[in-house]
Write a protein that holds these residues in place. Sequence first.
Motif, short mmCIF file in Angstrom:
data_model
loop_
_atom_site.label_atom_id
_atom_site.label_comp_id
_atom_site.label_asym_id
_atom_site.label_seq_id
_atom_site.Cartn_x
_atom_site.Cartn_y
_atom_site.Cartn_z
N LYS A 322 14.47 -40.05 25.78
CA LYS A 322 13.13 -38.81 24.99
C LYS A 322 12.58 -39.73 23.82
O LYS A 322 12.77 -40.95 23.71
CB LYS A 322 14.66 -38.21 24.51
CG LYS A 322 15.64 -39.52 23.50
CD LYS A 322 17.20 -38.47 22.71
CE LYS A 322 17.86 -40.37 22.99
NZ LYS A 322 19.48 -39.31 22.60
N ALA A 323 12.31 -39.23 22.92
CA ALA A 323 11.20 -40.08 22.03
C ALA A 323 11.52 -39.96 20.64
O ALA A 323 12.61 -38.96 19.77
CB ALA A 323 9.77 -38.84 21.56
N PRO A 324 12.45 -41.81 19.91
CA PRO A 324 13.18 -41.57 18.71
C PRO A 324 12.40 -40.97 18.02
O PRO A 324 11.06 -40.83 17.63
CB PRO A 324 13.44 -42.81 18.78
CG PRO A 324 11.93 -43.51 19.75
CD PRO A 324 11.68 -42.04 20.87
N ARG A 325 12.50 -41.37 16.68
CA ARG A 325 12.08 -40.41 14.74
C ARG A 325 11.76 -41.89 14.94
O ARG A 325 12.93 -42.36 13.83
CB ARG A 325 12.72 -39.76 13.94
CG ARG A 325 12.03 -39.21 13.50
CD ARG A 325 13.13 -38.25 12.42
NE ARG A 325 12.37 -37.57 10.77
CZ ARG A 325 12.01 -38.08 9.72
NH1 ARG A 325 13.02 -38.83 9.68
NH2 ARG A 325 11.35 -37.63 9.02
N VAL A 326 10.73 -42.76 14.71
CA VAL A 326 10.40 -43.35 14.66
C VAL A 326 10.66 -43.89 13.07
O VAL A 326 10.95 -45.44 13.04
CB VAL A 326 9.23 -43.73 14.91
CG1 VAL A 326 8.24 -45.59 14.84
CG2 VAL A 326 8.67 -44.24 16.44
N LYS A 327 10.60 -43.37 12.53
CA LYS A 327 10.50 -43.68 11.61
C LYS A 327 12.14 -44.18 10.42
O LYS A 327 12.27 -44.66 10.08
CB LYS A 327 9.92 -42.92 9.87
CG LYS A 327 8.81 -42.69 9.75
CD LYS A 327 8.43 -41.31 8.92
CE LYS A 327 7.26 -40.74 8.74
NZ LYS A 327 6.37 -39.95 7.51
N GLU A 328 12.70 -43.95 11.47
CA GLU A 328 14.58 -44.14 10.40
C GLU A 328 14.29 -45.64 11.69
O GLU A 328 15.48 -46.29 10.55
CB GLU A 328 15.55 -42.97 12.01
CG GLU A 328 15.27 -41.64 11.67
CD GLU A 328 16.31 -40.96 12.51
OE1 GLU A 328 17.19 -41.93 12.92
OE2 GLU A 328 16.42 -39.94 12.67
#
Length: 336
Positions: A322-328
């Motif tokens: 799955k693609a993480p929310r990179v900004k976090e």
Amino acid sequence: MKKRGMYRKAPVLAVFLLLVPGLLCAGVYAEPERPTVVYGGSSWLGHYPAWVGIEKGLFRQYGLKVLFKSSYASSGRMGSLVAGDLDVASTGCISAIALMASGSKGFMAVGTQDSYATVEGLIATEDIGDMEALRGKRLAAPFASSAHVLVIDLLEQAGLDAQEDLSLINLKVNEMPAAMASGEIDACAAWTPHFNKLLNMPGNHLLANDTRFSLYKKYGIGPGPDLLVVRRAFAQKHPDRCKAFLRGYFEAVNMLIDQPEECAKALMKLTNLGMEDQMRVLKDITWIPAEDQRALMIEPGRFVTGMQHLARFLVRHGQIDKAPRVKEWIGEDMIP
């Protein structure tokens, strides 16, 4: 009895101190121990700033002692970072994104120090003139690496299937020159310095480099760009120490830009390259200074946006679930 034992030992200690001139003074007047920051790296070019910062005393001027701990693979380095064995490291984006996708919040990204789009790419024998000519050939790449992602992307652009149209072989980059020379493989994807060695071999030529990567055209991001990361617990407990490291680090980046020859002399101990080869590698790198970091990482954040698209690319091709929310994972408070 206890009292006699105590009094019997005291004169022995006193005599010892008197017989070792300067020991008492050393204890009183010795320079305080500098805080140590443990950095995880290797001889890869993304670690040049840390090495130069150590060799040229740039961290010392901010009161830090930086220990360079070698670790060959980005995945292993990231594991050591979140386990607490490292405080700071540089890693390929793919390893960082994979760890984000696993849910680990043990680290933060605080910058991107370089662009090496012209020293990683796909090299083939002279009879392979374009991607279409790879059909039926043997192509090597180190799986789960930036070079592997580049291959996946280039094959997709050319409409080729890695399983049906050619043989895709998992091979380490340091084994590629011998495999190409023996005819065991017809093409390979590698990064410097093996990339340069392969290009200089008779009968080989460059088929494509990272500038052909689909996300590079829009976001300026290659298949696995370098990312500077810090252990979250370290940054939270020692924010001033973390910021001091980053100041020294980006001073080293400036030195690499302004004084490449001076830096090359120091880097030869890390890379074991000769001066000429070391300068050739340095000329192929675009260094990204501190003043550009916030624009890339926060606002407008083109680099982080590119990382997000890279994460989706990895999901689409089965590299992560799955693609993480990179900004976090962006450490905005620490970025210069």
